[in-house]
Design a protein around this motif. Structure first.
Motif, short mmCIF file in Angstrom:
data_model
loop_
_atom_site.label_atom_id
_atom_site.label_comp_id
_atom_site.label_asym_id
_atom_site.label_seq_id
_atom_site.Cartn_x
_atom_site.Cartn_y
_atom_site.Cartn_z
N GLN A 108 0.83 -1.19 0.00
CA GLN A 108 0.00 0.00 0.00
C GLN A 108 0.87 1.24 0.00
N GLY A 109 0.86 1.95 -1.13
CA GLY A 109 1.59 3.21 -1.22
C GLY A 109 3.08 3.05 -1.42
N GLY A 110 3.61 1.83 -1.49
CA GLY A 110 5.04 1.64 -1.68
C GLY A 110 5.41 1.59 -3.16
N TYR A 111 6.66 1.90 -3.45
CA TYR A 111 7.15 1.89 -4.82
C TYR A 111 7.38 0.45 -5.26
N MET A 112 6.77 0.06 -6.37
CA MET A 112 6.87 -1.31 -6.85
C MET A 112 7.83 -1.45 -8.02
N GLY A 113 8.45 -0.40 -8.46
CA GLY A 113 9.35 -0.46 -9.60
C GLY A 113 8.73 0.16 -10.83
N TRP A 114 9.47 0.10 -11.90
CA TRP A 114 9.02 0.67 -13.17
C TRP A 114 7.83 -0.11 -13.70
N TRP A 115 7.09 0.45 -14.64
CA TRP A 115 5.88 -0.14 -15.19
C TRP A 115 6.14 -1.57 -15.66
N GLY A 116 5.37 -2.50 -15.16
CA GLY A 116 5.47 -3.89 -15.56
C GLY A 116 6.53 -4.67 -14.80
N SER A 117 7.32 -4.02 -13.99
CA SER A 117 8.35 -4.70 -13.22
C SER A 117 7.90 -4.72 -11.76
N PHE A 118 7.11 -5.72 -11.38
CA PHE A 118 6.50 -5.74 -10.06
C PHE A 118 7.35 -6.47 -9.01
N GLN A 119 8.55 -6.87 -9.38
CA GLN A 119 9.48 -7.50 -8.45
C GLN A 119 8.92 -8.75 -7.80
N GLY A 120 8.04 -9.42 -8.48
CA GLY A 120 7.47 -10.64 -7.94
C GLY A 120 8.25 -11.85 -8.41
N ALA A 121 7.71 -13.02 -8.16
CA ALA A 121 8.35 -14.26 -8.58
C ALA A 121 8.33 -14.37 -10.10
N ARG A 122 9.38 -14.93 -10.66
CA ARG A 122 9.46 -15.10 -12.12
C ARG A 122 8.46 -16.17 -12.55
N GLN A 123 7.79 -15.92 -13.66
CA GLN A 123 6.83 -16.89 -14.16
C GLN A 123 7.56 -17.97 -14.93
N LYS A 124 7.06 -19.18 -14.82
CA LYS A 124 7.67 -20.31 -15.51
C LYS A 124 6.82 -20.69 -16.71
N GLY A 125 7.47 -21.26 -17.71
CA GLY A 125 6.75 -21.76 -18.88
C GLY A 125 6.47 -20.71 -19.93
N ILE A 126 7.00 -19.53 -19.81
CA ILE A 126 6.80 -18.50 -20.81
C ILE A 126 8.12 -18.31 -21.54
N THR A 127 8.11 -18.60 -22.82
CA THR A 127 9.32 -18.49 -23.63
C THR A 127 9.10 -17.41 -24.67
N THR A 128 10.02 -16.54 -24.82
CA THR A 128 9.94 -15.50 -25.84
C THR A 128 11.10 -15.67 -26.80
N TYR A 129 10.83 -15.42 -28.07
CA TYR A 129 11.83 -15.50 -29.11
C TYR A 129 11.90 -14.15 -29.81
N SER A 130 13.08 -13.79 -30.26
CA SER A 130 13.20 -12.54 -31.00
C SER A 130 14.32 -12.68 -32.02
N LEU A 131 14.23 -11.89 -33.05
CA LEU A 131 15.25 -11.84 -34.09
C LEU A 131 15.81 -10.43 -34.14
N SER A 132 17.03 -10.37 -34.55
CA SER A 132 17.63 -9.07 -34.77
C SER A 132 16.92 -8.40 -35.95
N SER A 133 16.78 -7.11 -35.92
CA SER A 133 16.12 -6.42 -37.02
C SER A 133 16.93 -6.54 -38.31
N PHE A 134 18.20 -6.91 -38.21
CA PHE A 134 19.01 -7.09 -39.40
C PHE A 134 18.79 -8.46 -40.02
N GLN A 135 18.21 -9.40 -39.28
CA GLN A 135 17.99 -10.73 -39.79
C GLN A 135 16.57 -10.94 -40.30
N GLN A 136 15.66 -10.06 -40.01
CA GLN A 136 14.28 -10.21 -40.44
C GLN A 136 14.16 -9.84 -41.91
#
Length: 92
Positions: A6-34
């Protein structure tokens, strides 16, 4: 609301400092390879041909009919505005 911070700083937007979620994999390519437009011209030509071919019977016969009516009406109008057409209309 928010649970415990309540009223405490939780970090930047989307960074809630909670436990890391498991089972979520993200992939990305360099803009030079697309290849953003890979095959776009080839697909556009054949996709357009396929779409026009499938719609052919929906738009060609009405255009043929409209052209026939247009030429018939113009010929009839030219006849009615000719000397022979005036003579025929005067008899009625």
């Amino acid at each position: 609301m928010g649970g415990g911070h309540q009223g405490g700083y939780m970090g930047w937007w989307g960074s809630f400092q909670g436990a890391r979620q498991k089972g979520i994999t993200t992939y990305s390519l360099s803009s030079f390879q697309q290849r953003a437009l890979a095959g776009a011209a080839h697909n556009a030509v054949f996709n357009t041909f396929r779409r026009v071919k499938n719609q052919f019977l929906y738009f060609v016969p009405p255009f043929i009919g409209a052209y026939y009516i247009y030429t018939w009406a113009n010929a009839k109008n030219e006849y009615y505005n000719s000397k022979a057409g005036h003579a025929e209309l005067a008899e009625h």
